[in-house]
Write a protein that holds these residues in place. Sequence first.
Motif, PDB file in Angstrom:
ATOM      1  N   ARG A   1       0.838  -1.205   0.000  1.00  0.00           N
ATOM      2  CA  ARG A   1       0.000   0.000   0.000  1.00  0.00           C
ATOM      3  C   ARG A   1       0.870   1.251   0.000  1.00  0.00           C
ATOM      4  O   ARG A   1       0.613   2.209  -0.744  1.00  0.00           O
ATOM      5  N   LEU A   2       1.922   1.238   0.819  1.00  0.00           N
ATOM      6  CA  LEU A   2       2.814   2.388   0.895  1.00  0.00           C
ATOM      7  C   LEU A   2       3.604   2.576  -0.399  1.00  0.00           C
ATOM      8  O   LEU A   2       3.835   3.704  -0.844  1.00  0.00           O
ATOM      9  N   GLN A   3       4.023   1.469  -1.005  1.00  0.00           N
ATOM     10  CA  GLN A   3       4.725   1.570  -2.282  1.00  0.00           C
ATOM     11  C   GLN A   3       3.832   2.184  -3.364  1.00  0.00           C
ATOM     12  O   GLN A   3       4.274   3.013  -4.154  1.00  0.00           O
ATOM     13  N   ALA A   4       2.578   1.762  -3.381  1.00  0.00           N
ATOM     14  CA  ALA A   4       1.642   2.309  -4.371  1.00  0.00           C
ATOM     15  C   ALA A   4       1.442   3.806  -4.164  1.00  0.00           C
ATOM     16  O   ALA A   4       1.341   4.572  -5.123  1.00  0.00           O
ATOM     17  N   ALA A   5       1.405   4.236  -2.893  1.00  0.00           N
ATOM     18  CA  ALA A   5       1.259   5.665  -2.588  1.00  0.00           C
ATOM     19  C   ALA A   5       2.497   6.437  -3.020  1.00  0.00           C
ATOM     20  O   ALA A   5       2.404   7.539  -3.577  1.00  0.00           O
ATOM     21  N   LEU A   6       3.684   5.853  -2.768  1.00  0.00           N
ATOM     22  CA  LEU A   6       4.929   6.507  -3.171  1.00  0.00           C
ATOM     23  C   LEU A   6       4.988   6.659  -4.687  1.00  0.00           C
ATOM     24  O   LEU A   6       5.333   7.727  -5.209  1.00  0.00           O
ATOM     25  N   ALA A   7       4.646   5.594  -5.405  1.00  0.00           N
ATOM     26  CA  ALA A   7       4.676   5.646  -6.866  1.00  0.00           C
ATOM     27  C   ALA A   7       3.672   6.655  -7.401  1.00  0.00           C
ATOM     28  O   ALA A   7       3.979   7.428  -8.315  1.00  0.00           O
ATOM     29  N   ALA A   8       2.471   6.678  -6.829  1.00  0.00           N
ATOM     30  CA  ALA A   8       1.436   7.605  -7.302  1.00  0.00           C
ATOM     31  C   ALA A   8       1.844   9.046  -7.051  1.00  0.00           C
ATOM     32  O   ALA A   8       1.674   9.920  -7.921  1.00  0.00           O
ATOM     33  N   GLY A   9       2.388   9.328  -5.871  1.00  0.00           N
ATOM     34  CA  GLY A   9       2.838  10.684  -5.574  1.00  0.00           C
ATOM     35  C   GLY A   9       3.987  11.101  -6.462  1.00  0.00           C
ATOM     36  O   GLY A   9       4.042  12.242  -6.940  1.00  0.00           O
ATOM     37  N   GLY A  10       4.920  10.170  -6.711  1.00  0.00           N
ATOM     38  CA  GLY A  10       6.034  10.477  -7.592  1.00  0.00           C
ATOM     39  C   GLY A  10       5.578  10.779  -9.007  1.00  0.00           C
ATOM     40  O   GLY A  10       6.070  11.704  -9.651  1.00  0.00           O
ATOM     41  N   GLN A  11       4.602  10.017  -9.487  1.00  0.00           N
ATOM     42  CA  GLN A  11       4.125  10.206 -10.850  1.00  0.00           C
ATOM     43  C   GLN A  11       3.411  11.539 -11.030  1.00  0.00           C
ATOM     44  O   GLN A  11       3.437  12.118 -12.125  1.00  0.00           O
ATOM     45  N   LEU A  12       2.788  12.060  -9.971  1.00  0.00           N
ATOM     46  CA  LEU A  12       2.200  13.391 -10.056  1.00  0.00           C
ATOM     47  C   LEU A  12       3.281  14.442 -10.308  1.00  0.00           C
ATOM     48  O   LEU A  12       3.029  15.463 -10.952  1.00  0.00           O
ATOM     49  N   LEU A  13       4.492  14.166  -9.816  1.00  0.00           N
ATOM     50  CA  LEU A  13       5.634  15.055 -10.019  1.00  0.00           C
ATOM     51  C   LEU A  13       6.399  14.729 -11.299  1.00  0.00           C
ATOM     52  O   LEU A  13       7.411  15.363 -11.603  1.00  0.00           O
ATOM     53  N   GLY A  14       5.928  13.729 -12.044  1.00  0.00           N
ATOM     54  CA  GLY A  14       6.640  13.323 -13.246  1.00  0.00           C
ATOM     55  C   GLY A  14       7.851  12.468 -12.951  1.00  0.00           C
ATOM     56  O   GLY A  14       8.783  12.401 -13.764  1.00  0.00           O
ATOM     57  N   LEU A  15       7.849  11.781 -11.797  1.00  0.00           N
ATOM     58  CA  LEU A  15       8.965  10.954 -11.361  1.00  0.00           C
ATOM     59  C   LEU A  15       8.491   9.524 -11.106  1.00  0.00           C
ATOM     60  O   LEU A  15       7.291   9.267 -11.011  1.00  0.00           O
ATOM     61  N   MET A  16       9.450   8.617 -10.989  1.00  0.00           N
ATOM     62  CA  MET A  16       9.165   7.221 -10.617  1.00  0.00           C
ATOM     63  C   MET A  16       8.159   6.563 -11.556  1.00  0.00           C
ATOM     64  O   MET A  16       7.312   5.777 -11.134  1.00  0.00           O
ATOM     65  N   GLU A  17       8.268   6.879 -12.831  1.00  0.00           N
ATOM     66  CA  GLU A  17       7.348   6.316 -13.811  1.00  0.00           C
ATOM     67  C   GLU A  17       7.925   5.078 -14.504  1.00  0.00           C
ATOM     68  O   GLU A  17       7.240   4.433 -15.285  1.00  0.00           O
ATOM     69  N   GLY A  18       9.194   4.757 -14.204  1.00  0.00           N
ATOM     70  CA  GLY A  18       9.827   3.594 -14.797  1.00  0.00           C
ATOM     71  C   GLY A  18       9.770   2.391 -13.880  1.00  0.00           C
ATOM     72  O   GLY A  18       9.334   2.474 -12.725  1.00  0.00           O
ATOM     73  N   GLU A  19      10.224   1.244 -14.406  1.00  0.00           N
ATOM     74  CA  GLU A  19      10.309   0.031 -13.593  1.00  0.00           C
ATOM     75  C   GLU A  19      11.481   0.166 -12.628  1.00  0.00           C
ATOM     76  O   GLU A  19      12.609   0.441 -13.057  1.00  0.00           O
ATOM     77  N   PRO A  20      11.268  -0.024 -11.319  1.00  0.00           N
ATOM     78  CA  PRO A  20      12.361   0.142 -10.356  1.00  0.00           C
ATOM     79  C   PRO A  20      13.592  -0.700 -10.672  1.00  0.00           C
ATOM     80  O   PRO A  20      14.726  -0.209 -10.624  1.00  0.00           O
ATOM     81  N   GLU A  21      13.390  -1.973 -11.009  1.00  0.00           N
ATOM     82  CA  GLU A  21      14.535  -2.843 -11.274  1.00  0.00           C
ATOM     83  C   GLU A  21      15.332  -2.351 -12.474  1.00  0.00           C
ATOM     84  O   GLU A  21      16.563  -2.345 -12.464  1.00  0.00           O
ATOM     85  N   THR A  22      14.616  -1.881 -13.500  1.00  0.00           N
ATOM     86  CA  THR A  22      15.306  -1.375 -14.698  1.00  0.00           C
ATOM     87  C   THR A  22      16.132  -0.148 -14.364  1.00  0.00           C
ATOM     88  O   THR A  22      17.280  -0.012 -14.786  1.00  0.00           O
TER      89      THR A  22
END
Length: 461
Positions: A382-403
């Motif tokens: 749940r927390l990871q999904a929130a982090l990713a969603a918040g980052g994407q609002l900023l135009g960040l964290m839109e890629g695959e983490p492992e990549t």
Amino acid sequence: MPLQLYNSLTHGKQPFAPIDSQNVRMYVCGPTVYDYAHIGNARAVVVFDLLYRVLRREYGESHVKYVRNITDVEDKIIDAARANGEPIEALTARTARVFQEDMAALGNLPPDVEPRATEHIPQMIAMIEKLIASGHAYAAQGHALFRVASFKNYGKLSRRSRKEMIAGARVEVAPYKEDPGDFVLWKPSSADQPGWDSPWGRGRPGWHIECSAMSETHLGTHFDIHGGGVDLLFPHHENEVAQSVCAHGGEPFVNFWVHNGFLSVDSAKMSKSLGNFVTAHEVLKEWPGEVVRLALLSSHYRDPLDWTEERLKQESQRLFRFYIALNRGQHPIETSPDLIPRDVEDALSDDLNAPLALTRLHELIRQINLAHEEHKFAERDRLQAALAAGGQLLGLMEGEPETFLKGAQASDPVQVEQRIADRALARRERRFADADHIRDELAAGGILLEDGPGGTTWRRA
């Protein structure tokens, strides 16, 4: 909280209320395509991309229209083409293409409309004719000029005295001007310069009239937000106000004027003469676009930003920490805009406070790590999904983490995996010196190994 923006016109933060919530409209001054965009230009694009994302989140993607122009006729373009020995059309096509590619590499969404000045010459001529007919402009010696004295509110946006305005504009002293402060709407072109037929002879538009005509064409005579760097506040934006208001009988032009602050390089003003002129294109050869974007968002958009190698290193490390937290677990992260943390949205709603939003996202890292260590995987997810969603609002964290962590663009994953296999074999055979040598070899190439219960993983340093 409702969106608040600092309005340069009123010199204060105000609640943003669109003219029509079903059609929120924003115009931003784009590049003059005679050379590659410098990192200060890139800052403006990132800032207004963030505002565009926030507006789309608030009002819906289909209800926001973002227009960012391309200036492809201007004296700097003529000079650059002559110096390069290439046709103007080739120069502008090449530099516009590189600009678009570089801005995309920084994670910016494309604007809804990207008008070019040369495609709007008839609209510019029509606006100038209106201004002359109403007495706000006049023709003289093949020129058309705006009569500044005819607009009583001239200087209201920039809050400058007449003396400051004349000095700040570096006005051309010319015998055909009624007043030194009058500015050019149309100028004559020689045979070797680009030109169009007009009522005042063959010529080309002044810079200021271009944006007034393009914004009217695509957003109407009265719209919500006009943006750009603070260096455009005067004379460019001041002149846009004068032209547009006077061309439409005194009707309002723009409700919110939003300006981003200056960018310096190593605490000095960027200048080719100082040797510290940095283009976005050059920076992107050395750093991932996402790191550059994060660095540009690391200071509040209205504050000065000092561009240094140390800032890039710090933001690279911060971005790695975000992605490491997102890489916990073995399944894709399923997220949606509805999962954006409320305190992150509140920070951005308070005049795009991106540094505060990033701080609040960073606080999630500790919570994710703790939930993972305590085997509370549902909470971690749940927390990871929130982090990713918040980052994407900023135009960040839109890629695959492992990549991202493996840095596929900078390293050969097959080669790295082979060296990890070689190291594992050396350890099994108790050749620890060989294993340590492989680890050190990879570290020297910017690859860090992490040994865990599930085996060895790797990431860029």
